[in-house]
Design an enzyme around this catalytic site. Structure first.
Site, PDB file in Angstrom:
ATOM      1  N   ARG A  73       0.966  13.553  45.587  1.00 51.15           N
ATOM      2  CA  ARG A  73       2.090  13.634  44.680  1.00 51.15           C
ATOM      3  C   ARG A  73       1.679  13.074  43.315  1.00 51.15           C
ATOM      4  O   ARG A  73       0.894  12.109  43.240  1.00 51.15           O
ATOM      5  CB  ARG A  73       3.213  12.799  45.273  1.00 51.15           C
ATOM      6  CG  ARG A  73       4.480  12.737  44.456  1.00 51.15           C
ATOM      7  CD  ARG A  73       5.175  14.043  44.421  1.00 51.15           C
ATOM      8  NE  ARG A  73       6.598  13.878  44.103  1.00 51.15           N
ATOM      9  CZ  ARG A  73       7.376  14.907  43.821  1.00 51.15           C
ATOM     10  NH1 ARG A  73       6.896  16.134  43.806  1.00 51.15           N
ATOM     11  NH2 ARG A  73       8.649  14.717  43.558  1.00 51.15           N
ATOM     12  N   THR A 413       8.482  26.261  43.668  1.00 50.31           N
ATOM     13  CA  THR A 413       7.557  25.445  44.461  1.00 50.31           C
ATOM     14  C   THR A 413       6.985  26.437  45.437  1.00 50.31           C
ATOM     15  O   THR A 413       7.451  27.566  45.509  1.00 50.31           O
ATOM     16  CB  THR A 413       8.341  24.324  45.181  1.00 50.31           C
ATOM     17  OG1 THR A 413       8.824  23.407  44.214  1.00 50.31           O
ATOM     18  CG2 THR A 413       7.516  23.557  46.201  1.00 50.31           C
ATOM     19  N   THR A 431       3.777  21.947  44.258  1.00 48.13           N
ATOM     20  CA  THR A 431       4.691  22.340  43.183  1.00 48.13           C
ATOM     21  C   THR A 431       4.281  21.818  41.825  1.00 48.13           C
ATOM     22  O   THR A 431       3.518  20.860  41.711  1.00 48.13           O
ATOM     23  CB  THR A 431       6.118  21.811  43.494  1.00 48.13           C
ATOM     24  OG1 THR A 431       7.048  22.391  42.586  1.00 48.13           O
ATOM     25  CG2 THR A 431       6.192  20.313  43.385  1.00 48.13           C
ATOM     26  N   ASN A 433       7.111  21.566  40.051  1.00 49.43           N
ATOM     27  CA  ASN A 433       8.545  21.262  40.000  1.00 49.43           C
ATOM     28  C   ASN A 433       9.306  22.494  39.519  1.00 49.43           C
ATOM     29  O   ASN A 433       9.579  23.377  40.293  1.00 49.43           O
ATOM     30  CB  ASN A 433       8.868  20.023  39.177  1.00 49.43           C
ATOM     31  CG  ASN A 433      10.291  19.532  39.476  1.00 49.43           C
ATOM     32  OD1 ASN A 433      10.865  19.931  40.486  1.00 49.43           O
ATOM     33  ND2 ASN A 433      10.854  18.704  38.625  1.00 49.43           N
ATOM     34  N   ASP A 455      11.962  14.412  38.801  1.00 49.61           N
ATOM     35  CA  ASP A 455      12.335  14.048  40.179  1.00 49.61           C
ATOM     36  C   ASP A 455      12.669  12.559  40.323  1.00 49.61           C
ATOM     37  O   ASP A 455      13.244  12.138  41.315  1.00 49.61           O
ATOM     38  CB  ASP A 455      11.215  14.412  41.163  1.00 49.61           C
ATOM     39  CG  ASP A 455      11.285  15.872  41.606  1.00 49.61           C
ATOM     40  OD1 ASP A 455      12.270  16.558  41.274  1.00 49.61           O
ATOM     41  OD2 ASP A 455      10.349  16.324  42.299  1.00 49.61           O
ATOM     42  N   SER A 484      10.014  13.000  46.486  1.00 51.05           N
ATOM     43  CA  SER A 484      10.037  14.450  46.662  1.00 51.05           C
ATOM     44  C   SER A 484      10.919  14.807  47.844  1.00 51.05           C
ATOM     45  O   SER A 484      11.267  13.957  48.658  1.00 51.05           O
ATOM     46  CB  SER A 484       8.606  14.926  46.938  1.00 51.05           C
ATOM     47  OG  SER A 484       8.602  16.293  47.273  1.00 51.05           O
ATOM     48  N   GLY A 505      12.373  25.027  47.225  1.00 50.02           N
ATOM     49  CA  GLY A 505      13.844  25.011  47.159  1.00 50.02           C
ATOM     50  C   GLY A 505      14.442  23.697  46.707  1.00 50.02           C
ATOM     51  O   GLY A 505      15.630  23.454  46.937  1.00 50.02           O
ATOM     52  N   GLY A 506      13.651  22.820  46.079  1.00 51.65           N
ATOM     53  CA  GLY A 506      14.188  21.561  45.557  1.00 51.65           C
ATOM     54  C   GLY A 506      14.856  20.775  46.671  1.00 51.65           C
ATOM     55  O   GLY A 506      14.296  20.620  47.759  1.00 51.65           O
TER      56      GLY A 506
END
Ligand code: DON
Length: 605
Positions: A73, A413, A431, A433, A455, A484, A505-506
């Protein structure tokens, strides 16, 4: 889309990336090698989300049955501060954490993928990166979906000269107001200004909701502009070849020199120079200090199955476990698929789990989290007992908090799943984002930088791009990973691999993964049905169920409303799941690329 059966399989969002993975499997690589090949290929053919300027999470199951994960990340730059996106009055500055140089976290993908390769791959770096380098150097035929995406994000991408040079070379520009912070903004003219609407089915520019319209509505139609597209304007018709020489050189350097090329060498210099030009924060020190963490997976049991998923800095695994643990206390099969009763209990589980997500979770290097408790059966028992089987619980009763008007649609993503014939399985969600991330291409290096800083909790109580209302546990701190929702997941049964799954899909990622797992386990659906089935989502705040268009009858919606639920029909389809299921009867894997995807492909041999 019919499922594909094979002994080794790759499923990704893009045909070219799937083929890159297959090439590596055929060359004797294992699933980890193939996954890394897919990851690098996606940075070339899927600039919306595929990335070396972003980050991700990888879950690996080895032939021994051991499961491990890699957290790559992004991190907040060392120069970041808690209130960096607030104005003098303490209000978020619109767009500042989303567009442009300040939105980027320190990218993790290159180090993440290469670390996984080194520890668990079989082939060398040059071999697994070769397909991506070829795609960048020789080019690939551009899909109508990419053209459509570029066009709808034209205002973001044309703001930056380095980005225009890659995606819109030679396209006329015009002034377009001011950016957050007051700098003048530029945009490009539409592909053909006479066809500014880009045809009746194309999404409106910058209409974020339109980006995820079901592809059969907007994206399966070839992108056509009256009069045709001309190379002199730098725009391309579907099928034209896109070559990315700067990106090819970047990838070649990484292949030759390893991650040092990206984090300390010429590419690091280019990133820092780009930051200087655009007022961003990522420094040489940030890049040199970036670290990847191999972590133990989150584990849950769901009706005799073992579920292995991503621990923080993703909330995915913990919240998936929490939802499944609660659902296990209800007989979903008896309640039926998408009946008001089964939707109701599922939503109540989601609501409670997301309240915990937003309150407790963050980067484990910075916050203490009650992960054991949240994933324990005893806690699930408590949560299940608090569910009124006939009535919705108001989210305000689950956790004191304000109500917020809407969850914005997510943008981009991507998830890919790989299995080999040796017993390795890999699930990766990765991703930038938002679609095309921050919009900034690093000049000379040819790749887009993420906008992952959004995020973080920009301000406690203020919803982010996905409508998530988060707290201090996920506040910005120098060097911290932003929380995340990505949920790459592997499910096993009796010690054998069963399912590899994940999605973009967030905030809806976790609930989508939970529903695919439940569709397979509770409703015994074949994989193609489990993936294609309509989906719903609840994230505590806003206090509403979001359901895909066409998923439910009016009667189901009416009955849920009568139970006290607010039901909102989404403007678009939800995330594009790419999954693999073991078919014990046939002794083969079945792979499915979500029919919601515009260029997804499951392939194997
Ligand atoms: O890490 C996260 O949870 C988000 N940045 C994921 C964004 C996303 O899935 C957008 N796409 N559809």
């Amino acid at each position: 889309m019919p499922a594909v059966a094979a002994h080794a399989m790759v499923v990704s969002e893009q045909e070219h990336a799937t083929r890159a993975g297959l090439e590596i499997l055929r060359a004797g690589g294992n699933a980890i090698d193939a996954a890394v090949a897919v990851g690098f290929a996606l940075t070339v053919v899927y600039p919306e989300a595929g990335n070396i300027g972003g980050g991700g999470f990888m879950v690996i199951r080895l032939p021994s049955g051991r499961v491990t994960t890699f957290d790559y990340r992004e991190k907040a730059p060392l120069g970041a501060t808690r209130d960096m996106y607030l104005d003098r009055r303490g209000d978020p500055v619109e767009g500042l954490s989303w567009e442009g140089h300040l939105a980027g976290g320190v990218p993790g993908s290159v180090k993440g993928m290469l670390t996984a390769l080194e520890r668990y791959g079989r082939l060398d770096r040059r071999s697994v990166m070769a397909p991506a380098i070829r795609l960048a150097r020789e080019g690939f035929p551009v899909h109508a979906g990419l053209l459509s995406g570029l066009e709808s994000d034209r205002d973001l991408l044309c703001r930056f000269a380095s980005t225009r040079a890659v995606f819109f070379p030679g396209r006329p520009t015009r002034p377009n107001g001011t950016a957050p912070g007051g700098a003048p903004r530029t945009t490009c003219l539409p592909a053909d200004s006479a066809a500014a609407g880009l045809g009746p089915t194309a999404p409106a520019p910058n209409d974020s909701a339109a980006r995820e319209l079901p592809p059969n509505v907007t994206r399966r139609e070839p992108f056509r502009v009256p009069g045709g597209l001309t190379r002199s304007l730098g725009v391309r018709a579907a099928g034209d070849t896109l070559r990315q020489p700067d990106l090819a050189r970047t990838l070649e350097e990484i292949a030759a020199q390893g991650e040092g090329a990206f984090y300390r060498g010429r590419i690091a210099d280019l990133i820092v120079a780009e930051m200087r030009r655009g007022g961003g924060l990522i420094s040489k020190r940030d890049l040199a200090n970036y670290d990847v963490v191999e972590r133990a997976p989150v584990h849950a049991r769901y009706r005799a199955h073992e579920v292995w998923s991503m621990p923080p800095a993703s909330s995915g695994g913990v919240i998936l476990a929490e939802i499944l643990n609660v659902l296990e206390r209800f007989d979903l099969r008896a309640l039926g698929f998408h009946t008001p009763r089964s939707v109701h209990v599922t939503v109540e589980a989601m609501r409670r789990a997301y309240a915990d997500r937003n309150r407790f979770l963050g980067d484990p290097a910075f916050v203490d989290m009650p992960v054991e408790t949240l994933t324990s059966p005893a806690y699930a028992e408590e949560l299940a007992a608090s569910i009124d089987i006939l009535h919705a619980t108001a989210s305000s009763e689950v956790l004191a908090g304000a109500r917020f008007p809407s969850a914005t649609e997510s943008s981009q993503t991507t998830h890919y799943s790989v299995v080999d014939s040796l017993g390795n399985a890999v699930a990766v969600t990765t991703t930038l984002n938002g679609g095309f991330g921050s919009g900034v291409v690093v000049e000379g290096a040819g790749f887009l930088l993420n906008n992952e800083m959004d995020d973080f909790t920009i301000k406690p109580g203020v919803p982010n791009a996905y409508g998530l209302v988060q707290g201090p546990a996920n506040a910005i701190e120098p060097g911290k990973r932003m929380l995340s929702a990505m949920t790459p997941t592997i499910v096993t049964l009796d010690g054998e691999l069963l399912l590899v799954v994940g999605t973009p899909g967030g905030s809806t990622i976790i609930t989508t993964v939970a529903q695919v797992i439940s569709n397979v386990i509770d409703h015994a659906m074949p994989l193609e049905e489990a993936v294609a089935a309509g989906r719903f989502h609840h994230q505590h705040l806003p206090d509403a169920i979001f359901v895909e268009p066409g998923a439910w009858s009016e009667e189901t919606i009416r009955r849920l409303r009568a139970m006290g639920h607010e039901v909102r029909v989404r403007g678009s389809a939800s995330g594009r799941v790419n999954a693999i299921l073991y078919d014990a009867g046939a002794g083969t894997y079945r792979g499915v690329a979500d029919p919601r995807s515009y260029a997804g492909l499951a392939a194997g041999f």
